[in-house]
Scaffold this motif. Structure first.
Motif, PDB file in Angstrom:
ATOM      1  N   GLN A  99     -23.869 -93.669 -64.204  1.00 44.77           N
ATOM      2  CA  GLN A  99     -24.633 -92.929 -65.221  1.00 44.77           C
ATOM      3  C   GLN A  99     -26.131 -93.001 -64.942  1.00 44.77           C
ATOM      4  O   GLN A  99     -26.826 -91.980 -64.908  1.00 44.77           O
ATOM      5  N   ASN A 100     -26.631 -94.212 -64.734  1.00 38.32           N
ATOM      6  CA  ASN A 100     -28.064 -94.382 -64.477  1.00 38.32           C
ATOM      7  C   ASN A 100     -28.461 -93.810 -63.118  1.00 38.32           C
ATOM      8  O   ASN A 100     -29.558 -93.265 -62.957  1.00 38.32           O
ATOM      9  N   GLY A 101     -27.553 -93.943 -62.145  1.00 34.96           N
ATOM     10  CA  GLY A 101     -27.845 -93.396 -60.824  1.00 34.96           C
ATOM     11  C   GLY A 101     -27.947 -91.884 -60.835  1.00 34.96           C
ATOM     12  O   GLY A 101     -28.835 -91.297 -60.199  1.00 34.96           O
ATOM     13  N   LEU A 102     -27.045 -91.213 -61.569  1.00 32.85           N
ATOM     14  CA  LEU A 102     -27.097 -89.752 -61.669  1.00 32.85           C
ATOM     15  C   LEU A 102     -28.383 -89.291 -62.346  1.00 32.85           C
ATOM     16  O   LEU A 102     -28.957 -88.256 -61.975  1.00 32.85           O
ATOM     17  N   SER A 107     -33.553 -86.610 -61.480  1.00 30.52           N
ATOM     18  CA  SER A 107     -35.003 -86.561 -61.700  1.00 30.52           C
ATOM     19  C   SER A 107     -35.787 -86.521 -60.392  1.00 30.52           C
ATOM     20  O   SER A 107     -37.015 -86.499 -60.413  1.00 30.52           O
ATOM     21  N   GLY A 108     -35.081 -86.536 -59.238  1.00 30.65           N
ATOM     22  CA  GLY A 108     -35.770 -86.344 -57.971  1.00 30.65           C
ATOM     23  C   GLY A 108     -35.694 -87.490 -56.989  1.00 30.65           C
ATOM     24  O   GLY A 108     -36.189 -87.377 -55.866  1.00 30.65           O
ATOM     25  N   TYR A 109     -35.076 -88.602 -57.360  1.00 26.15           N
ATOM     26  CA  TYR A 109     -34.987 -89.737 -56.432  1.00 26.15           C
ATOM     27  C   TYR A 109     -34.004 -89.412 -55.309  1.00 26.15           C
ATOM     28  O   TYR A 109     -32.946 -88.818 -55.543  1.00 26.15           O
ATOM     29  N   ARG A 110     -34.307 -89.813 -54.080  1.00 28.68           N
ATOM     30  CA  ARG A 110     -33.468 -89.498 -52.923  1.00 28.68           C
ATOM     31  C   ARG A 110     -32.173 -90.309 -52.943  1.00 28.68           C
ATOM     32  O   ARG A 110     -32.196 -91.538 -53.028  1.00 28.68           O
ATOM     33  N   PHE A 111     -31.050 -89.600 -52.855  1.00 25.07           N
ATOM     34  CA  PHE A 111     -29.769 -90.302 -52.927  1.00 25.07           C
ATOM     35  C   PHE A 111     -29.521 -91.150 -51.675  1.00 25.07           C
ATOM     36  O   PHE A 111     -28.769 -92.125 -51.715  1.00 25.07           O
ATOM     37  N   GLN A 112     -30.172 -90.788 -50.533  1.00 29.14           N
ATOM     38  CA  GLN A 112     -30.009 -91.599 -49.320  1.00 29.14           C
ATOM     39  C   GLN A 112     -30.524 -93.018 -49.538  1.00 29.14           C
ATOM     40  O   GLN A 112     -29.901 -93.997 -49.109  1.00 29.14           O
ATOM     41  N   LEU A 514     -20.453 -89.829 -55.208  1.00 30.53           N
ATOM     42  CA  LEU A 514     -20.757 -89.064 -56.420  1.00 30.53           C
ATOM     43  C   LEU A 514     -22.248 -88.777 -56.546  1.00 30.53           C
ATOM     44  O   LEU A 514     -22.645 -87.686 -56.980  1.00 30.53           O
ATOM     45  N   LEU A 515     -23.089 -89.736 -56.159  1.00 32.85           N
ATOM     46  CA  LEU A 515     -24.530 -89.544 -56.307  1.00 32.85           C
ATOM     47  C   LEU A 515     -25.075 -88.479 -55.361  1.00 32.85           C
ATOM     48  O   LEU A 515     -26.165 -87.950 -55.580  1.00 32.85           O
ATOM     49  N   SER A 516     -24.320 -88.147 -54.315  1.00 29.71           N
ATOM     50  CA  SER A 516     -24.781 -87.122 -53.373  1.00 29.71           C
ATOM     51  C   SER A 516     -24.327 -85.720 -53.767  1.00 29.71           C
ATOM     52  O   SER A 516     -24.614 -84.751 -53.064  1.00 29.71           O
ATOM     53  N   VAL A 517     -23.600 -85.595 -54.897  1.00 27.29           N
ATOM     54  CA  VAL A 517     -23.125 -84.278 -55.338  1.00 27.29           C
ATOM     55  C   VAL A 517     -24.308 -83.440 -55.823  1.00 27.29           C
ATOM     56  O   VAL A 517     -25.098 -83.879 -56.657  1.00 27.29           O
ATOM     57  N   LYS A 518     -24.415 -82.225 -55.306  1.00 25.10           N
ATOM     58  CA  LYS A 518     -25.500 -81.323 -55.683  1.00 25.10           C
ATOM     59  C   LYS A 518     -24.988 -80.056 -56.353  1.00 25.10           C
ATOM     60  O   LYS A 518     -25.690 -79.412 -57.122  1.00 25.10           O
ATOM     61  N   MET A 519     -23.748 -79.680 -56.058  1.00 23.61           N
ATOM     62  CA  MET A 519     -23.225 -78.425 -56.580  1.00 23.61           C
ATOM     63  C   MET A 519     -21.730 -78.547 -56.837  1.00 23.61           C
ATOM     64  O   MET A 519     -21.019 -79.259 -56.132  1.00 23.61           O
TER      65      MET A 519
END
Length: 547
Positions: A99-102, A107-112, A514-519
């Motif tokens: 939840q917090n990671g998403l 908000s713009g933080y790089r998932f890498q 999951l955090l790398s999901v964009k679409m």
């Protein structure tokens, strides 16, 4: 037609699905966790306290929320398959971090950076777990973890403890429903298979309707015994040895069988025959197991053998054999233990390499029989609701106790996660790489969540207790049963180290995905989910009632 969805509100809906699932799991965690009632107005209401069973009964109308719910389901199932217990703990931990990671990613933080940081930190914590875990060596410790794993049920914990102490970790423990209201334990000692005598004429113990022999010879074969000459060859060898014989073979024709019976009735031989156990391609594997366990040499048509080639070296022996109408039990001699251990090691290697569920179950059963014991815990209850609850508890406790015996334990009650969080606080202070600080802070906060909910369910303030815990060593934690901070390790409130390893390993693997999901690509707007339909056609989620 596919629909592309990449709006921030959909991320919020995924988070909502994760939050709702984690919230439900948080109600059940700990010794004083609450039960959940699941009811869809069609079936009988189900009362559950088991994390896996709860998430299996959840569904969601909104597709985006269903994605979040699905992720937590996968996490819970993964831990359930590897450990069997602690599913709610892992679901809460992973759910809070996602939840917090998403929110950060949106908000713009790089998932890498998030992915690399989480993987590195989880690896460090796993190394710490391997360092601090200790083995269960005392019987009292095994009993305590069995009782704790059953949710404090002393009767079920005792039955589980007795099962493990009598058959060991290589034995097989099955859970069945009893015909009475009370639970009990049945131990089938020795190598047992489900084939009985070919004729009731061989019975020598009329009290139990069985045939029993001490210091008995064993002849194992996949040949058909067709002629009287073959029967005579076997009887001559038995009479020369002066011992009883258990014959395990494919088939005995009528004439040689009558020959065996007549000589048995005249007290010329002590004899009993059973057919080959198992079916199809598995028969030969079971025959090889029996041959190794008894020291016999397999008479096989694949080798070109026949009963006319019978030699004394083909016979094995057992301390005792007991044959009933439907089963045969062999008590193995100690001199064959080395061969049996080598066979078990071979089967365990096969178990690791095999992915088939049926094959895995078959190999596990063979290992249990070779180890010399199968325990059956028969669960009784006064109602179906109580029975269902007990069955879920004992199944989880069985897996958790096994994991504790094989991989060791660390301080339980989610206290270890709190101490890990405190440990990472010191690591955060000395960390020089700025991009790793954000995922580290996320994990520090998420590691506290399972213990917070355990304390909340016991109606205490988690923040004041956490403030006190950080000053204590690793084995000190909060005991929900007695509502005090105490030495959990000495009281036996421990959890399998495999639980913490599996939780962190799952977190490090699923969070980056999951955090790398964009679409989201949706093939059909009218997605059908497993949900309840009322008479008016309105879709509803199964109702969840907090008891």
């Amino acid at each position: 037609m596919k629909n592309s969805i990449c709006k921030s509100r959909n991320i919020d809906q995924i988070k909502s699905g994760i939050h709702r699932t984690s919230k439900i799991l948080s109600l059940t965690i700990g010794p004083r966790g609450k039960n959940i009632v699941i009811w869809n107005k069609i079936e009988t209401p189900i009362i559950l306290n088991d994390g896996t069973s709860i998430v299996n009964n959840l569904s969601n109308v909104n597709f985006n929320e269903h994605i979040g719910q699905y992720v937590i389901k996968e996490v819970v199932h993964n831990v359930n398959n590897s450990v069997g217990d602690g599913t709610s703990t892992t679901g809460i931990l992973v759910g809070d971090l996602l939840q917090n990671g998403l929110s950060l990613i949106n908000s713009g933080y790089r998932f890498q950076n998030m992915s690399e940081g989480l993987t590195k930190i989880c690896y460090l914590l796993i190394q710490k777990i391997n360092h601090i875990a200790w083995p269960l060596t005392k019987n009292d410790d095994i009993l305590k973890i069995a009782i704790n794993s059953t949710g404090g049920d002393v009767n079920l914990g005792n039955l589980l403890y007795q099962a493990f102490t009598k058959i060991g970790i290589n034995g097989m423990i099955n859970v069945e429903t009893a015909n009475s209201k009370y639970s009990s334990l049945v131990i089938n000692a020795g190598f047992q298979f489900d084939r009985g005598y070919v004729s009731h004429k061989f019975i020598n113990n009329f009290d139990t309707s069985s045939c029993e022999y001490d210091d008995c010879l064993v002849l194992v074969s996949d040949l058909e015994l067709n002629t009287i000459d073959d029967a005579v060859m076997i009887m001559q060898a038995v009479m020369k040895a002066g011992k009883p014989l258990l014959l395990i073979t494919e088939k005995i024709e009528k004439k040689p069988l009558i020959t065996f019976i007549n000589n048995y009735m005249k007290n010329k031989i002590q004899f009993v025959a059973v057919k080959i156990p198992s079916f199809g391609k598995y028969r030969k594997a079971v025959l090889q197991d029996i041959s190794i366990a008894t020291g016999a040499e397999l008479l096989s048509k694949d080798k070109g053998n026949s009963f006319k080639q019978l030699q004394p070296s083909f016979f094995g022996s057992v301390k005792k054999c007991s044959v009933t109408r439907s089963s045969c039990t062999l008590i193995i001699k100690n001199k064959y233990k080395t061969s049996i251990l080598r066979r078990i090691e071979f089967l365990e290697n096969q178990l690791v390499e095999n992915e088939s569920t049926y094959e895995t179950s078959f190999i596990s059963e063979r290992i249990a029989k070779m180890s010399g014991g199968v325990a059956i815990i028969q669960i009784g209850a006064h109602s179906d609701v109580e029975l269902n609850d007990k069955l879920l508890r004992i199944e989880d406790a069985k897996n958790a106790t096994f994991a504790a015996l094989t991989k060791g334990v660390i301080t339980g009650g989610a206290t270890s996660f709190v101490h890990f969080s405190n440990l990472l606080q010191y690591y955060l202070m000395i960390l020089q790489v700025i991009k790793e600080k954000i995922p580290l802070k996320l994990l520090i906060n998420s590691l506290k969540k399972p213990a917070e909910h355990i304390i909340e369910n016991s109606e205490n303030n988690p923040y004041s207790i956490h403030r006190d815990l950080v000053t204590y060593p690793f084995e000190i934690g909060f005991d929900s049963n007695s509502n005090c901070i105490t030495n959990l390790a000495s009281e036996g409130v421990n959890d399998p180290s495999m639980l913490f390893f599996s939780s962190l390993n799952t977190l490090s693997k699923i969070a980056p995905v999951l955090l790398s999901v964009k679409m989201l690509l949706v093939k059909n707007k009218n997605i059908k989910l497993d949900i309840t339909t009322t008479n008016k056609g309105v879709l509803k989620i199964p109702r969840l009632l907090n008891m």
